[in-house]
Design a protein around this motif. Structure first.
Motif, PDB file in Angstrom:
ATOM      1  N   SER A   1       0.834  -1.206   0.000  1.00  0.00           N
ATOM      2  CA  SER A   1       0.000   0.000   0.000  1.00  0.00           C
ATOM      3  C   SER A   1       0.873   1.262   0.000  1.00  0.00           C
ATOM      4  CB  SER A   1      -0.942  -0.079   1.202  1.00  0.00           C
ATOM      5  OG  SER A   1      -1.132   1.155   1.770  1.00  0.00           O
ATOM      6  N   TYR A   2       1.995   1.229   0.750  1.00  0.00           N
ATOM      7  CA  TYR A   2       2.898   2.395   0.754  1.00  0.00           C
ATOM      8  C   TYR A   2       3.630   2.532  -0.579  1.00  0.00           C
ATOM      9  CZ  TYR A   2       1.989   4.169   5.331  1.00  0.00           C
ATOM     10  OH  TYR A   2       1.359   4.766   6.393  1.00  0.00           O
ATOM     11  N   LEU A   3       3.923   1.391  -1.222  1.00  0.00           N
ATOM     12  CA  LEU A   3       4.569   1.475  -2.547  1.00  0.00           C
ATOM     13  C   LEU A   3       3.615   2.109  -3.556  1.00  0.00           C
ATOM     14  CD1 LEU A   3       6.520  -1.912  -2.768  1.00  0.00           C
ATOM     15  CD2 LEU A   3       7.458   0.397  -2.530  1.00  0.00           C
ATOM     16  N   ARG A   4       2.325   1.750  -3.444  1.00  0.00           N
ATOM     17  CA  ARG A   4       1.328   2.354  -4.345  1.00  0.00           C
ATOM     18  C   ARG A   4       1.214   3.861  -4.074  1.00  0.00           C
ATOM     19  NH1 ARG A   4      -1.950  -2.237  -3.597  1.00  0.00           N
ATOM     20  NH2 ARG A   4      -3.115  -1.130  -1.985  1.00  0.00           N
ATOM     21  N   LEU A   5       1.264   4.195  -2.768  1.00  0.00           N
ATOM     22  CA  LEU A   5       1.190   5.614  -2.413  1.00  0.00           C
ATOM     23  C   LEU A   5       2.419   6.355  -2.951  1.00  0.00           C
ATOM     24  CD1 LEU A   5      -0.369   7.790  -0.781  1.00  0.00           C
ATOM     25  CD2 LEU A   5       1.090   7.235   1.155  1.00  0.00           C
ATOM     26  N   ALA A   6       3.592   5.708  -2.827  1.00  0.00           N
ATOM     27  CA  ALA A   6       4.828   6.331  -3.339  1.00  0.00           C
ATOM     28  C   ALA A   6       4.700   6.568  -4.840  1.00  0.00           C
ATOM     29  CB  ALA A   6       6.020   5.429  -3.038  1.00  0.00           C
ATOM     30  N   ARG A   7       4.157   5.579  -5.547  1.00  0.00           N
ATOM     31  CA  ARG A   7       3.983   5.724  -7.001  1.00  0.00           C
ATOM     32  C   ARG A   7       3.042   6.900  -7.312  1.00  0.00           C
ATOM     33  NH1 ARG A   7       0.979   0.902  -9.817  1.00  0.00           N
ATOM     34  NH2 ARG A   7      -0.705   2.022  -8.811  1.00  0.00           N
ATOM     35  N   ALA A   8       1.952   6.983  -6.526  1.00  0.00           N
ATOM     36  CA  ALA A   8       0.989   8.071  -6.760  1.00  0.00           C
ATOM     37  C   ALA A   8       1.635   9.433  -6.494  1.00  0.00           C
ATOM     38  CB  ALA A   8      -0.228   7.883  -5.852  1.00  0.00           C
ATOM     39  N   TYR A   9       2.439   9.513  -5.421  1.00  0.00           N
ATOM     40  CA  TYR A   9       3.105  10.788  -5.113  1.00  0.00           C
ATOM     41  C   TYR A   9       4.130  11.151  -6.180  1.00  0.00           C
ATOM     42  CZ  TYR A   9       1.307  12.483  -0.712  1.00  0.00           C
ATOM     43  OH  TYR A   9       0.513  13.044   0.253  1.00  0.00           O
ATOM     44  N   ILE A  10       4.890  10.146  -6.631  1.00  0.00           N
ATOM     45  CA  ILE A  10       5.908  10.434  -7.656  1.00  0.00           C
ATOM     46  C   ILE A  10       5.217  10.940  -8.919  1.00  0.00           C
ATOM     47  CG2 ILE A  10       7.646   9.371  -9.172  1.00  0.00           C
ATOM     48  CD1 ILE A  10       8.366   7.581  -6.706  1.00  0.00           C
ATOM     49  N   LYS A  11       4.086  10.290  -9.270  1.00  0.00           N
ATOM     50  CA  LYS A  11       3.337  10.710 -10.467  1.00  0.00           C
ATOM     51  C   LYS A  11       2.851  12.170 -10.301  1.00  0.00           C
ATOM     52  CE  LYS A  11      -0.746   9.327 -12.905  1.00  0.00           C
ATOM     53  NZ  LYS A  11      -2.006   8.659 -12.664  1.00  0.00           N
ATOM     54  N   LEU A  12       2.292  12.449  -9.122  1.00  0.00           N
ATOM     55  CA  LEU A  12       1.756  13.789  -8.870  1.00  0.00           C
ATOM     56  C   LEU A  12       2.862  14.845  -8.858  1.00  0.00           C
ATOM     57  CD1 LEU A  12      -1.165  14.882  -7.533  1.00  0.00           C
ATOM     58  CD2 LEU A  12       0.401  15.348  -5.688  1.00  0.00           C
ATOM     59  N   ASN A  13       3.953  14.520  -8.148  1.00  0.00           N
ATOM     60  CA  ASN A  13       5.069  15.474  -8.068  1.00  0.00           C
ATOM     61  C   ASN A  13       5.717  15.681  -9.426  1.00  0.00           C
ATOM     62  OD1 ASN A  13       5.380  16.432  -5.344  1.00  0.00           O
ATOM     63  ND2 ASN A  13       5.719  14.315  -4.771  1.00  0.00           N
ATOM     64  N   TRP A  14       5.778  14.606 -10.203  1.00  0.00           N
ATOM     65  CA  TRP A  14       6.356  14.723 -11.544  1.00  0.00           C
ATOM     66  C   TRP A  14       5.489  15.658 -12.402  1.00  0.00           C
ATOM     67  CZ3 TRP A  14      10.910  14.004 -13.491  1.00  0.00           C
ATOM     68  CH2 TRP A  14      11.067  14.001 -14.880  1.00  0.00           C
ATOM     69  N   SER A  15       4.160  15.481 -12.315  1.00  0.00           N
ATOM     70  CA  SER A  15       3.254  16.369 -13.070  1.00  0.00           C
ATOM     71  C   SER A  15       3.504  17.814 -12.666  1.00  0.00           C
ATOM     72  CB  SER A  15       1.788  16.083 -12.776  1.00  0.00           C
ATOM     73  OG  SER A  15       1.513  14.759 -12.899  1.00  0.00           O
ATOM     74  N   MET A  16       3.734  18.004 -11.342  1.00  0.00           N
ATOM     75  CA  MET A  16       3.927  19.365 -10.851  1.00  0.00           C
ATOM     76  C   MET A  16       5.240  19.943 -11.374  1.00  0.00           C
ATOM     77  SD  MET A  16       2.716  20.220  -7.128  1.00  0.00           S
ATOM     78  CE  MET A  16       4.022  19.407  -6.286  1.00  0.00           C
ATOM     79  N   GLN A  17       6.295  19.116 -11.390  1.00  0.00           N
ATOM     80  CA  GLN A  17       7.583  19.589 -11.913  1.00  0.00           C
ATOM     81  C   GLN A  17       7.452  19.916 -13.405  1.00  0.00           C
ATOM     82  OE1 GLN A  17      10.189  20.169 -10.085  1.00  0.00           O
ATOM     83  NE2 GLN A  17       9.971  18.932  -8.255  1.00  0.00           N
ATOM     84  N   MET A  18       6.636  19.099 -14.104  1.00  0.00           N
ATOM     85  CA  MET A  18       6.494  19.313 -15.548  1.00  0.00           C
ATOM     86  C   MET A  18       5.631  20.535 -15.880  1.00  0.00           C
ATOM     87  SD  MET A  18       8.428  17.327 -17.108  1.00  0.00           S
ATOM     88  CE  MET A  18       9.569  17.455 -15.737  1.00  0.00           C
TER      89      MET A  18
END
Lengths: 266, 274
Positions: free
Chosen positions: A8-25
């Motif tokens: 569940s934490y790995l899924r959360l990490a993936r979701a955060y990385i996706k969100l943060n990446w969108s923000m950086q982009m």
């Protein structure tokens, strides 16, 4: 139970990385320029050390290749630890401004959730720089490369634990941003200098108060001599820093005083 | 699971902050933010929890959500101890702090919703249905894909409240949700909160300086000042039962009167009940 929690934490990490990446982009130009600037900054320092070792080829058993390995492992470890856990880098400021409130309202363990909440573009530059110089300048065989990866993760754990140490100061001192920053600079300085330069009581400091020995000492020895015991001690040290960092955070949280500043998540 | 009778119960809840001054001789000064609050809020009720700045409202809410550890006294929220069982409790509460956002400034609300669904572990199908319902009811469709920084304050607060309802909370804590919002958007937000309170039976715990919020949303009014409860009555009871200097008064006048009173005065002292 534990396995599903980890998943569940790995899924959360993936979701955060996706969100943060969108923000950086959203600000792609700023992202690329920051990452590139950090890459060049590290390159300048490495060039200085290369020049130094070309004049004095061996210092207390350390050669040019060792200093390249040192910069590779410290930049990659620092980059990995901070690229995906950037909130911990600013923990002291967050605590003293009462910014933990929002994070405490979610049904997740506070430390991993807070850690994953923000990415850093400059730290991604560090991560890329570390791998780039290790692959291009050291040209490792597969075994060394695998050990390098293992040690990069351990160094990242050291930096995460260390960020918890210095960030937790704010629980005890209230306003601890300057102290936390000074401690951080001391750690960075000693993590990027050849560990062989220090002896005696300074060595003790580098494996306790400023745990740079687990960045610039043991991991370099482990890679140079392909020494698994040095790698194991690096990991033990990393876990000790992480566990003590988490404990000081959890104890400090009891003293958290919140705050009333206006704030947006960015 | 047996339905809960009371959503919030506190007994003599107290919070003291210690301030130390001086370099060599440390003088410790204590500031009492909340001075023994005892409350019971039945499940499904809408409560306005009001008081002047520094009265202890936010500190109380922070103790009820497990953000702050009480100095003494006990609190039970949805049958749980907020400080000891925070992680379990926050699964069942939604919180909107008008001054703090849970949406990401540079991303559209839709992305924040996706992440919140992951944080709360909402199954994908449930999440899709719930999101569609909230988007329709809060009229978020037009700006769901617009970065939050480009939304008006009213739009942002609609998205904030919708985000806090994604995981079907039993208790909704609203801390000044209409701060800075224009008149029309404010009424819109009040109506939405009332609808959700009626339809899903969500207990609402509202703090606001706007008497319009209180009159539109609350069934009951609790006024605190200097960390103590100085008035606790139904909304209709407050206006009907209270006279100021022998004359009937509106809610705003009564509240202003209470805010100006000294901490030691009780209701009987400062306002003559009819």
């Amino acid at each position: 139970m534990w396995f599903s929690k980890i998943l569940s934490y790995l899924r959360l990490a993936r979701a955060y990385i996706k969100l943060n990446w969108s923000m950086q982009m959203e600000y792609r130009g700023a992202f690329v320029s920051q990452a590139l600037a950090m890459f060049l900054n590290n390159g300048t320092w490495l060039a200085f050390w290369m020049l130094f070792f070309s004049r004095f080829p061996v210092i207390k058993g350390w050669e040019q290749a060792d200093v390249v390995t040192l910069w590779a492992i410290s930049a990659a470890g620092f980059g990995l630890g901070n690229a995906f856990c950037w909130n911990l880098h600013n923990l002291a400021a967050m605590v003293s401004r009462g910014e933990l409130d929002v994070w405490m309202l979610y049904p997740r363990s506070l430390i991993p959730h807070l850690a994953l909440g923000k990415m850093s573009a400059t730290a991604i530059g560090d991560l890329a720089f570390g791998y780039f110089i290790y692959i291009v300048m050291v040209r490792p065989d597969l075994q060394h490369f695998l050990l390098f990866n293992l040690l990069v993760v351990a160094v990242a754990v050291v930096f995460i634990g260390f960020n918890l140490w210095r960030g937790s100061l704010a629980f005890y001192f209230g306003q601890a941003e300057v102290l936390s920053e000074q401690w951080f600079f001391a750690m960075i300085t000693f993590s990027t200098y050849p560990n062989c330069l220090f002896d005696g009581w300074m060595k003790v400091v580098l494996y306790t108060l400023i745990p740079a020995g687990f960045v610039s000492g043991l991991p370099v020895e482990a890679l140079r001599d392909f020494d698994f015991s040095a790698a194991a001690f690096t990991w033990l040290g990393a876990l000790a820093v992480l566990i003590s960092g988490a404990a000081s955070f959890e104890l400090g949280l009891r003293r958290y005083q919140s705050g009333n500043l206006l704030g947006m998540r960015s | 699971m047996k339905p809960l009778k009371n959503a919030v119960e506190t007994d003599n809840l107290r919070k003291v902050f210690e301030i130390k001054q001086g370099l060599l001789r440390r003088n410790a000064k204590t500031v009492v933010a909340v001075e023994g609050i005892s409350l019971t809020v039945p499940a499904g009720q809408s409560v306005a929890f009001i008081g002047p700045n520094g009265a202890g409202k936010s500190t109380t809410i922070k103790m009820l959500t497990g953000i702050l550890k009480p100095s003494s006294g006990t609190a039970s929220v949805l049958g749980l101890d907020p400080w000891k069982q925070r992680s379990k409790l926050v699964h069942q509460i939604g919180a909107v702090f008008g001054q703090r956002s849970q949406l990401w400034l540079h991303l559209p609300p839709s992305d924040s919703f996706d992440l919140l669904a992951e944080i709360y572990g909402i199954p994908k199908n449930d999440y899709r249905k719930r999101k569609a319902l909230l988007v329709e009811r809060f009229d978020l469709g037009r700006f769901l894909s617009t970065p939050v920084r480009k939304l008006s304050l009213g739009e942002r607060m609609r998205a904030e409240i919708a985000a806090s309802l994604l995981h079907r909370p039993q208790l909704l804590l609203l801390d000044e949700p209409t701060i800075g919002v224009d008149v029309i958007a404010r009424q819109n937000l009040r109506d939405l909160v009332c609808e959700w309170n009626r339809e899903e039976g969500v207990t609402v715990f509202l703090t606001s300086h706007d008497t319009g919020d209180i009159e539109s949303v609350a069934d009951r009014v609790i006024v605190i000042n200097h960390g103590r409860v100085v008035l606790d009555d139904s909304l209709s009871g407050v206006s009907a039962n209270t006279l100021i200097e022998g004359k009937p008064a509106g809610l705003e006048e009564i509240i202003a009167h209470l805010f100006n009173s000294a901490a030691s005065l009780t209701m009987q002292n400062c306002i003559s009940p009819s």
